[in-house]
Design a protein around this motif. Structure first.
Motif, PDB file in Angstrom:
ATOM      1  N   SER A   3       0.848  -1.183   0.000  1.00  0.00           N
ATOM      2  CA  SER A   3       0.000   0.000   0.000  1.00  0.00           C
ATOM      3  C   SER A   3       0.886   1.235   0.000  1.00  0.00           C
ATOM      4  N   GLY A   4       0.751   2.038  -0.997  1.00  0.00           N
ATOM      5  CA  GLY A   4       1.538   3.263  -1.087  1.00  0.00           C
ATOM      6  C   GLY A   4       2.991   2.955  -1.391  1.00  0.00           C
ATOM      7  N   SER A   5       3.870   3.779  -0.899  1.00  0.00           N
ATOM      8  CA  SER A   5       5.291   3.621  -1.205  1.00  0.00           C
ATOM      9  C   SER A   5       6.057   2.888  -0.110  1.00  0.00           C
ATOM     10  N   SER A   6       5.516   2.740   1.079  1.00  0.00           N
ATOM     11  CA  SER A   6       6.250   2.068   2.140  1.00  0.00           C
ATOM     12  C   SER A   6       5.924   0.576   2.132  1.00  0.00           C
ATOM     13  N   PRO A   7       6.885  -0.259   2.536  1.00  0.00           N
ATOM     14  CA  PRO A   7       6.634  -1.699   2.563  1.00  0.00           C
ATOM     15  C   PRO A   7       5.650  -2.069   3.669  1.00  0.00           C
ATOM     16  N   CYS A   8       5.000  -3.210   3.499  1.00  0.00           N
ATOM     17  CA  CYS A   8       4.060  -3.669   4.532  1.00  0.00           C
ATOM     18  C   CYS A   8       4.826  -3.985   5.809  1.00  0.00           C
ATOM     19  N   ALA A   9       4.102  -4.202   6.889  1.00  0.00           N
ATOM     20  CA  ALA A   9       4.728  -4.433   8.198  1.00  0.00           C
ATOM     21  C   ALA A   9       5.608  -5.683   8.185  1.00  0.00           C
ATOM     22  N   SER A  10       5.200  -6.715   7.468  1.00  0.00           N
ATOM     23  CA  SER A  10       5.995  -7.948   7.446  1.00  0.00           C
ATOM     24  C   SER A  10       7.302  -7.735   6.702  1.00  0.00           C
ATOM     25  N   CYS A  11       7.245  -7.102   5.542  1.00  0.00           N
ATOM     26  CA  CYS A  11       8.465  -6.863   4.775  1.00  0.00           C
ATOM     27  C   CYS A  11       9.399  -5.902   5.509  1.00  0.00           C
ATOM     28  N   LYS A  12       8.813  -4.943   6.209  1.00  0.00           N
ATOM     29  CA  LYS A  12       9.621  -4.009   6.984  1.00  0.00           C
ATOM     30  C   LYS A  12      10.338  -4.749   8.114  1.00  0.00           C
ATOM     31  N   LEU A  13       9.623  -5.641   8.823  1.00  0.00           N
ATOM     32  CA  LEU A  13      10.221  -6.383   9.925  1.00  0.00           C
ATOM     33  C   LEU A  13      11.265  -7.385   9.422  1.00  0.00           C
ATOM     34  N   LEU A  14      10.968  -8.029   8.300  1.00  0.00           N
ATOM     35  CA  LEU A  14      11.880  -9.033   7.747  1.00  0.00           C
ATOM     36  C   LEU A  14      12.987  -8.404   6.895  1.00  0.00           C
ATOM     37  N   ARG A  15      12.935  -7.092   6.729  1.00  0.00           N
ATOM     38  CA  ARG A  15      13.935  -6.314   5.983  1.00  0.00           C
ATOM     39  C   ARG A  15      14.107  -6.844   4.560  1.00  0.00           C
ATOM     40  N   ARG A  16      12.975  -6.911   3.900  1.00  0.00           N
ATOM     41  CA  ARG A  16      13.018  -7.321   2.498  1.00  0.00           C
ATOM     42  C   ARG A  16      12.148  -6.382   1.682  1.00  0.00           C
ATOM     43  N   ARG A  17      12.309  -6.475   0.383  1.00  0.00           N
ATOM     44  CA  ARG A  17      11.556  -5.610  -0.517  1.00  0.00           C
ATOM     45  C   ARG A  17      10.129  -6.139  -0.637  1.00  0.00           C
ATOM     46  N   CYS A  18       9.173  -5.259  -0.549  1.00  0.00           N
ATOM     47  CA  CYS A  18       7.762  -5.633  -0.621  1.00  0.00           C
ATOM     48  C   CYS A  18       7.333  -5.649  -2.084  1.00  0.00           C
ATOM     49  N   ALA A  19       7.004  -6.828  -2.589  1.00  0.00           N
ATOM     50  CA  ALA A  19       6.584  -6.983  -3.985  1.00  0.00           C
ATOM     51  C   ALA A  19       5.120  -6.586  -4.150  1.00  0.00           C
ATOM     52  N   LYS A  20       4.698  -6.422  -5.407  1.00  0.00           N
ATOM     53  CA  LYS A  20       3.311  -6.052  -5.685  1.00  0.00           C
ATOM     54  C   LYS A  20       2.342  -7.134  -5.235  1.00  0.00           C
ATOM     55  N   ASP A  21       2.769  -8.376  -5.351  1.00  0.00           N
ATOM     56  CA  ASP A  21       1.902  -9.498  -4.989  1.00  0.00           C
ATOM     57  C   ASP A  21       2.218 -10.061  -3.598  1.00  0.00           C
ATOM     58  N   CYS A  22       2.724  -9.218  -2.722  1.00  0.00           N
ATOM     59  CA  CYS A  22       3.053  -9.654  -1.352  1.00  0.00           C
ATOM     60  C   CYS A  22       1.788 -10.147  -0.657  1.00  0.00           C
ATOM     61  N   ILE A  23       1.847 -11.354  -0.167  1.00  0.00           N
ATOM     62  CA  ILE A  23       0.668 -11.966   0.465  1.00  0.00           C
ATOM     63  C   ILE A  23       0.309 -11.304   1.796  1.00  0.00           C
ATOM     64  N   PHE A  24       1.306 -10.673   2.425  1.00  0.00           N
ATOM     65  CA  PHE A  24       1.079 -10.048   3.728  1.00  0.00           C
ATOM     66  C   PHE A  24       0.525  -8.620   3.626  1.00  0.00           C
ATOM     67  N   ALA A  25       0.797  -7.932   2.539  1.00  0.00           N
ATOM     68  CA  ALA A  25       0.483  -6.506   2.417  1.00  0.00           C
ATOM     69  C   ALA A  25      -0.973  -6.153   2.714  1.00  0.00           C
ATOM     70  N   PRO A  26      -1.963  -6.892   2.201  1.00  0.00           N
ATOM     71  CA  PRO A  26      -3.348  -6.489   2.488  1.00  0.00           C
ATOM     72  C   PRO A  26      -3.757  -6.646   3.955  1.00  0.00           C
ATOM     73  N   TYR A  27      -3.035  -7.474   4.698  1.00  0.00           N
ATOM     74  CA  TYR A  27      -3.463  -7.820   6.058  1.00  0.00           C
ATOM     75  C   TYR A  27      -2.572  -7.229   7.148  1.00  0.00           C
ATOM     76  N   PHE A  28      -1.360  -6.844   6.799  1.00  0.00           N
ATOM     77  CA  PHE A  28      -0.426  -6.267   7.757  1.00  0.00           C
ATOM     78  C   PHE A  28       0.074  -4.926   7.221  1.00  0.00           C
ATOM     79  N   PRO A  29      -0.721  -3.860   7.423  1.00  0.00           N
ATOM     80  CA  PRO A  29      -0.344  -2.542   6.886  1.00  0.00           C
ATOM     81  C   PRO A  29       0.898  -1.984   7.600  1.00  0.00           C
ATOM     82  N   PRO A  30       1.593  -1.077   6.930  1.00  0.00           N
ATOM     83  CA  PRO A  30       2.827  -0.539   7.520  1.00  0.00           C
ATOM     84  C   PRO A  30       2.603   0.283   8.786  1.00  0.00           C
ATOM     85  N   ASP A  31       1.400   0.800   8.999  1.00  0.00           N
ATOM     86  CA  ASP A  31       1.139   1.626  10.178  1.00  0.00           C
ATOM     87  C   ASP A  31       0.832   0.804  11.430  1.00  0.00           C
TER      88      ASP A  31
END
Length: 172
Positions: A3-31
């Protein structure tokens, strides 16, 4: 990206790049990073990813809510988790049902007229005894329910029946 330009919470915690099809992004927002952190700590990111991939898309949000709830319960109570909370609530329900039965018995006893005949068949029990049998000691711990007529007080004051209005000593 999720969502937006920041990675989702999972990618941020795991220190990886958040892809467009990240399975975690819809359920674990960066905020809300705490939400994924607790799920990751209890279940692991790989296990959560596998669980979400096996579910249809319309069930994933509910699954994530359940995982967050279970993870939070596991952090509070590592041994029992949700089962401890469920047991506690079931015990409260049974205590409240017992209190309701006592109150209903007391109401019925108050509504009964006094018997006109002094002779009562031995198998009949008066309302005072019925309500006494239904009452129990309240220790605060669940699972420790015991009728008051079976509970013991101190050795100095041994009572056969513990009734708040009437105490009969074993020796008098």
């Amino acid at each position: 990206m999720g969502s937006g330009s920041s990675p989702c919470a999972s990618c941020k915690l795991l220190r990886r790049r958040c892809a467009k099809d990240c399975i975690f992004a819809p359920y674990f927002p960066p905020d809300d990073p705490h939400k994924f952190a607790i799920v990751h700590k209890v279940f692991g990111a790989r296990n959560v990813s596998k669980m979400l991939q096996e579910l249809p898309v319309h069930q994933r949000a509910d699954a994530v809510s359940s995982l967050v709830y279970e993870a939070t319960a596991r952090m509070r109570d590592p041994v029992y988790g949700c089962v401890g909370a469920i047991s506690y609530l079931q015990n409260q329900v049974s205590q409240l049902q017992m209190q309701l039965a006592m109150a209903q018995t007391e109401i019925l006893c108050m509504m009964q007229p006094e018997p006109e005949l002094p002779a009562i068949h031995p198998s009949m029990v008066d309302c005072g005894t019925k309500s006494m049998l239904l009452s129990s000691s309240n220790t605060g711990d669940f699972g420790d329910q015991m009728p008051q007529f079976l509970s013991y007080s101190s050795f100095n004051n041994i009572n056969v029946i513990q009734d708040p209005l009437k105490r009969e000593s074993l020796w008098t």
